[in-house]
Design a protein around this motif. Structure first.
Motif, short mmCIF file in Angstrom:
data_model
loop_
_atom_site.label_atom_id
_atom_site.label_comp_id
_atom_site.label_asym_id
_atom_site.label_seq_id
_atom_site.Cartn_x
_atom_site.Cartn_y
_atom_site.Cartn_z
N CYS A 1 0.99 -1.23 0.04
CA CYS A 1 -0.02 0.04 0.01
C CYS A 1 0.82 1.15 -0.07
O CYS A 1 0.57 2.26 -0.79
CB CYS A 1 -1.05 0.00 1.17
N ALA B 1 -1.65 3.30 -2.38
CA ALA B 1 -2.91 3.04 -2.23
C ALA B 1 -3.28 2.61 -1.16
O ALA B 1 -2.54 2.51 -0.05
CB ALA B 1 -3.03 1.63 -3.41
N ASP B 2 -4.83 2.67 -0.71
CA ASP B 2 -5.29 1.82 0.37
C ASP B 2 -5.42 0.41 0.43
O ASP B 2 -5.61 -0.32 -0.87
CB ASP B 2 -6.33 2.52 1.03
N THR C 1 -8.48 -0.79 -2.00
CA THR C 1 -8.13 -0.60 -3.43
C THR C 1 -7.06 -2.03 -3.93
O THR C 1 -7.45 -2.72 -4.97
CB THR C 1 -7.34 0.63 -3.77
#
Length: 158
Positions: free
Chosen positions: A64, A69-70, A73
């Motif tokens: 991540c 990104a989280d 996602t």
């Protein structure tokens, strides 16, 4: 800080950084699609694989951070990569809360085919490598500045 001169019409579409970034991103990603299709990868999955080709295994938290990104996602991307046999997800032996992602032998072998992609993209774009490297540096500066702004706006939790 002095107010910058943004010209006669600061809202002119062709002068907007967001517009140029959006169109360039969409177009360049479209160039990747036919190169990634034979490998059964989408562009977001390719980015995950790039991170794993750098280092595997990696924790989801580490992925991540690397991909900006989280977890919400990343999770469906990892599930799809696991379904096609490119990665495996396992719980860490030292910390059950930590999910680790590792390349399979098939995922590792895919790297040899993927190594051709950057050359094809540079060739297809027809832009000097030095210009692309300069653009990459400028985009990295913009990413860092936008992250700082988001962190400040969100109280350090961007």
């Amino acid at each position: 800080m002095q107010t910058p001169d943004l010209g006669e019409d600061p809202l002119a579409l062709d002068r907007q950084v967001c517009f140029a970034l959006s169109v360039a991103s969409r177009n360049v990603i479209s160039l990747y699609r036919p190169l990634l299709a034979p490998m059964n990868l989408t562009h977001p999955q390719y980015l995950v694989m790039l991170a794993l080709w750098e280092r595997s295994p990696r924790s989801v938290t580490d992925l991540c951070a690397a991909l900006h990104a989280d977890a919400a996602t990343l999770s469906p991307l990892l599930k799809r990569l696991e379904a096609v046999g490119y990665v495996v997800r396992t719980r860490s032996r030292s910390d059950e809360r930590r999910l680790e992602v590792a390349l399979t032998d098939e995922g590792a072998r895919l790297r040899a085919e993927a190594e051709k992609i950057p050359y094809r993209i540079v060739e297809t774009l027809g832009v000097e490598l030095s210009a692309l490297e300069e653009l990459h540096g400028l985009l990295s500066t913009i990413i860092a500045a936008s992250r700082r702004a988001l962190d400040a706006r969100n109280g350090g939790q961007a």
